[in-house]
Design a protein around this motif. Structure first.
Motif, PDB file in Angstrom:
ATOM      1  N   LYS A 125      -5.098  -6.865  -4.436  1.00  0.00           N
ATOM      2  CA  LYS A 125      -4.956  -5.705  -5.315  1.00  0.00           C
ATOM      3  C   LYS A 125      -6.208  -4.843  -5.296  1.00  0.00           C
ATOM      4  O   LYS A 125      -6.136  -3.616  -5.458  1.00  0.00           O
ATOM      5  CB  LYS A 125      -4.656  -6.162  -6.742  1.00  0.00           C
ATOM      6  CG  LYS A 125      -4.454  -5.019  -7.730  1.00  0.00           C
ATOM      7  CD  LYS A 125      -4.254  -5.523  -9.153  1.00  0.00           C
ATOM      8  CE  LYS A 125      -4.175  -4.363 -10.141  1.00  0.00           C
ATOM      9  NZ  LYS A 125      -4.012  -4.817 -11.540  1.00  0.00           N
ATOM     10  N   THR A 126      -7.374  -5.467  -5.094  1.00  0.00           N
ATOM     11  CA  THR A 126      -8.629  -4.711  -5.096  1.00  0.00           C
ATOM     12  C   THR A 126      -8.716  -3.729  -3.931  1.00  0.00           C
ATOM     13  O   THR A 126      -9.539  -2.815  -3.948  1.00  0.00           O
ATOM     14  CB  THR A 126      -9.845  -5.657  -5.044  1.00  0.00           C
ATOM     15  OG1 THR A 126      -9.831  -6.382  -3.797  1.00  0.00           O
ATOM     16  CG2 THR A 126      -9.816  -6.646  -6.204  1.00  0.00           C
ATOM     17  N   HIS A 127      -7.884  -3.914  -2.894  1.00  0.00           N
ATOM     18  CA  HIS A 127      -7.911  -3.029  -1.731  1.00  0.00           C
ATOM     19  C   HIS A 127      -6.997  -1.819  -1.910  1.00  0.00           C
ATOM     20  O   HIS A 127      -6.913  -0.974  -1.017  1.00  0.00           O
ATOM     21  CB  HIS A 127      -7.495  -3.797  -0.481  1.00  0.00           C
ATOM     22  CG  HIS A 127      -8.394  -4.961  -0.158  1.00  0.00           C
ATOM     23  ND1 HIS A 127      -9.732  -4.807   0.145  1.00  0.00           N
ATOM     24  CD2 HIS A 127      -8.149  -6.296  -0.123  1.00  0.00           C
ATOM     25  CE1 HIS A 127     -10.278  -6.000   0.368  1.00  0.00           C
ATOM     26  NE2 HIS A 127      -9.333  -6.919   0.207  1.00  0.00           N
ATOM     27  N   HIS A 169       0.827  -1.209   0.000  1.00  0.00           N
ATOM     28  CA  HIS A 169       0.000   0.000   0.000  1.00  0.00           C
ATOM     29  C   HIS A 169       0.864   1.264   0.000  1.00  0.00           C
ATOM     30  O   HIS A 169       0.507   2.268  -0.623  1.00  0.00           O
ATOM     31  CB  HIS A 169      -0.951   0.004   1.195  1.00  0.00           C
ATOM     32  CG  HIS A 169      -2.140  -0.889   1.011  1.00  0.00           C
ATOM     33  ND1 HIS A 169      -3.344  -0.430   0.527  1.00  0.00           N
ATOM     34  CD2 HIS A 169      -2.305  -2.220   1.215  1.00  0.00           C
ATOM     35  CE1 HIS A 169      -4.208  -1.445   0.453  1.00  0.00           C
ATOM     36  NE2 HIS A 169      -3.598  -2.539   0.862  1.00  0.00           N
ATOM     37  N   SER A 216       2.351   0.902 -11.331  1.00  0.00           N
ATOM     38  CA  SER A 216       1.784  -0.076 -12.258  1.00  0.00           C
ATOM     39  C   SER A 216       1.765  -1.413 -11.533  1.00  0.00           C
ATOM     40  O   SER A 216       2.824  -1.963 -11.208  1.00  0.00           O
ATOM     41  CB  SER A 216       2.644  -0.154 -13.523  1.00  0.00           C
ATOM     42  OG  SER A 216       2.235  -1.238 -14.329  1.00  0.00           O
ATOM     43  N   GLU A 224       1.860   4.224  -3.973  1.00  0.00           N
ATOM     44  CA  GLU A 224       1.825   5.671  -4.189  1.00  0.00           C
ATOM     45  C   GLU A 224       3.101   6.191  -4.854  1.00  0.00           C
ATOM     46  O   GLU A 224       3.293   7.402  -4.976  1.00  0.00           O
ATOM     47  CB  GLU A 224       1.609   6.380  -2.844  1.00  0.00           C
ATOM     48  CG  GLU A 224       0.320   5.991  -2.137  1.00  0.00           C
ATOM     49  CD  GLU A 224      -0.907   6.195  -3.020  1.00  0.00           C
ATOM     50  OE1 GLU A 224      -0.975   7.247  -3.691  1.00  0.00           O
ATOM     51  OE2 GLU A 224      -1.777   5.307  -3.052  1.00  0.00           O
ATOM     52  N   HIS A 264      -6.004   1.694  -3.628  1.00  0.00           N
ATOM     53  CA  HIS A 264      -6.769   2.818  -4.171  1.00  0.00           C
ATOM     54  C   HIS A 264      -6.593   2.944  -5.679  1.00  0.00           C
ATOM     55  O   HIS A 264      -5.497   2.734  -6.218  1.00  0.00           O
ATOM     56  CB  HIS A 264      -6.330   4.119  -3.479  1.00  0.00           C
ATOM     57  CG  HIS A 264      -7.345   5.204  -3.571  1.00  0.00           C
ATOM     58  ND1 HIS A 264      -7.478   6.012  -4.680  1.00  0.00           N
ATOM     59  CD2 HIS A 264      -8.309   5.609  -2.698  1.00  0.00           C
ATOM     60  CE1 HIS A 264      -8.452   6.871  -4.477  1.00  0.00           C
ATOM     61  NE2 HIS A 264      -8.978   6.666  -3.288  1.00  0.00           N
ATOM     62  N   ASP A 265      -7.669   3.292  -6.355  1.00  0.00           N
ATOM     63  CA  ASP A 265      -7.651   3.379  -7.821  1.00  0.00           C
ATOM     64  C   ASP A 265      -6.687   4.441  -8.339  1.00  0.00           C
ATOM     65  O   ASP A 265      -6.249   4.381  -9.487  1.00  0.00           O
ATOM     66  CB  ASP A 265      -9.062   3.679  -8.358  1.00  0.00           C
ATOM     67  CG  ASP A 265     -10.019   2.514  -8.143  1.00  0.00           C
ATOM     68  OD1 ASP A 265      -9.525   1.382  -7.991  1.00  0.00           O
ATOM     69  OD2 ASP A 265     -11.240   2.749  -8.123  1.00  0.00           O
ATOM     70  N   THR A 266      -6.378   5.412  -7.516  1.00  0.00           N
ATOM     71  CA  THR A 266      -5.510   6.508  -7.958  1.00  0.00           C
ATOM     72  C   THR A 266      -4.025   6.228  -7.694  1.00  0.00           C
ATOM     73  O   THR A 266      -3.204   7.133  -7.754  1.00  0.00           O
ATOM     74  CB  THR A 266      -5.904   7.811  -7.253  1.00  0.00           C
ATOM     75  OG1 THR A 266      -5.767   7.643  -5.832  1.00  0.00           O
ATOM     76  CG2 THR A 266      -7.341   8.197  -7.598  1.00  0.00           C
ATOM     77  N   SER A 267      -3.695   4.998  -7.382  1.00  0.00           N
ATOM     78  CA  SER A 267      -2.295   4.665  -7.107  1.00  0.00           C
ATOM     79  C   SER A 267      -1.424   5.003  -8.315  1.00  0.00           C
ATOM     80  O   SER A 267      -1.850   4.915  -9.461  1.00  0.00           O
ATOM     81  CB  SER A 267      -2.160   3.177  -6.758  1.00  0.00           C
ATOM     82  OG  SER A 267      -2.540   2.377  -7.852  1.00  0.00           O
ATOM     83  N   LYS A 268      -0.190   5.375  -8.044  1.00  0.00           N
ATOM     84  CA  LYS A 268       0.740   5.794  -9.094  1.00  0.00           C
ATOM     85  C   LYS A 268       1.549   4.627  -9.663  1.00  0.00           C
ATOM     86  O   LYS A 268       2.164   4.754 -10.719  1.00  0.00           O
ATOM     87  CB  LYS A 268       1.685   6.865  -8.542  1.00  0.00           C
ATOM     88  CG  LYS A 268       0.968   8.122  -8.083  1.00  0.00           C
ATOM     89  CD  LYS A 268       1.936   9.129  -7.483  1.00  0.00           C
ATOM     90  CE  LYS A 268       1.212  10.370  -6.995  1.00  0.00           C
ATOM     91  NZ  LYS A 268       2.139  11.350  -6.369  1.00  0.00           N
TER      92      LYS A 268
END
Length: 279
Positions: free
Chosen positions: A55-57, A35, A65, A39, A59-63
């Motif tokens: 992976k679903t946990h 986690h 890949s 970022e 955040h969608d805005t993670s930087k």
């Protein structure tokens, strides 16, 4: 202890644009590090039996890949097929191995199958992963961070199979340090880390889930917060440490083993006798 702004910047710069493989991402240290690194702009490869779910946990805005692959690391052939089938070649700069199962029972009452299960989970899974990744790690002069245990250097009653597997892991790390000096090996030696599933997922001497009596949380000065453990592990790369004790004062244990082994033995017996009586 929280990271300072300068430390966060150093971690960001170190991991930026790196390929990082994390084995054991479902919970605990592996999940906490995942986690944090999500970022940072890097390639994260998540590997565990529930990697896709973990992976679903994030955040969608993670930087980062992020690639997630479900795999039982105890199965060398399944591991090979999984990594061979990755979207891009798996050639990590950094590997974090945070896989393991614990147990609680006297050796006298522990089935041989439990010893085999813990060796497969805590030792052979790392051997299989290391053997697969070695060519790429050598080429990149990679860094390998392994979450071991303080029980890899001491004996602790009621944890015979776990202690045996962790001693094997530490011995293996000592050998590969000599055989592959181009790699950086970092060994993390934690005791009790708060808010992980290590005790929840532990088994008894028959291979069954532990009773509530044996699943209590330690609450003393040797208990380490999960965030503190995560920060210490990330900073070990920056500080170029080869061995990290959690909590830090446990770094004196090797000295006690040499200087006052009887005193160290009495401490271990007293602590774990108390643990066994907790209801």
């Amino acid at each position: 202890m929280p990271l300072t702004q300068k430390q966060c910047a150093s971690i960001h710069d170190f991991f930026k644009n790196k390929t990082v493989l994390i084995a054991g991402t479902s919970s605990g240290i592996g999940a906490a590090v995942t986690h944090f690194l999500a970022e940072i702009p890097c390639r994260l490869i998540l590997l565990s039996r529930n990697a896709v779910e973990s992976k679903t946990h994030i955040h969608d805005t993670s930087k980062a890949s992020i690639e997630a692959y479900d795999c039982d690391l105890r199965d060398s052939e399944a591991l090979r097929l999984t990594l061979d089938g990755a979207r891009k070649p798996v050639e990590p700069d950094i590997v974090l191995f945070s896989v393991g199962v614990s147990m609680f029972e006297e050796i006298e009452h522990t089935n041989e199958s439990v010893f085999k299960e813990l060796m497969e989970s805590n030792f052979y899974s790392f051997v299989y992963l290391y053997k697969y990744l070695l060519p790429a790690l050598r080429q990149k002069k990679g860094k390998l961070c392994v979450i071991s245990s303080i029980q890899s250097i001491i004996g602790v009653q009621f944890h015979g199979a776990y202690v045996s597997a962790k001693h094997a892991l530490t011995g293996f790390l000592k050998v590969i340090e000599l055989e592959t000096p181009e790699l950086t090996i970092i060994e993390i030696l934690p005791g009790w880390i708060k808010d992980t599933n290590i005790r929840k997922n532990a088994i008894d001497g028959q291979g069954k889930s532990l009773t509530v009596r044996s699943q209590h949380e330690h609450q003393d000065r040797s208990t380490v917060e999960l965030s503190h453990a995560r920060n210490a592990i990330l900073m070990s790369f920056i500080q170029k440490k080869r061995k990290v004790f959690l909590p830090h004062f446990w770094r004196f244990i090797p000295f006690l083993q040499f200087a006052t082994p009887k005193y160290l033995k009495s401490l271990i017996l007293k602590r774990n006798k108390k643990e066994s009586k907790v209801e």
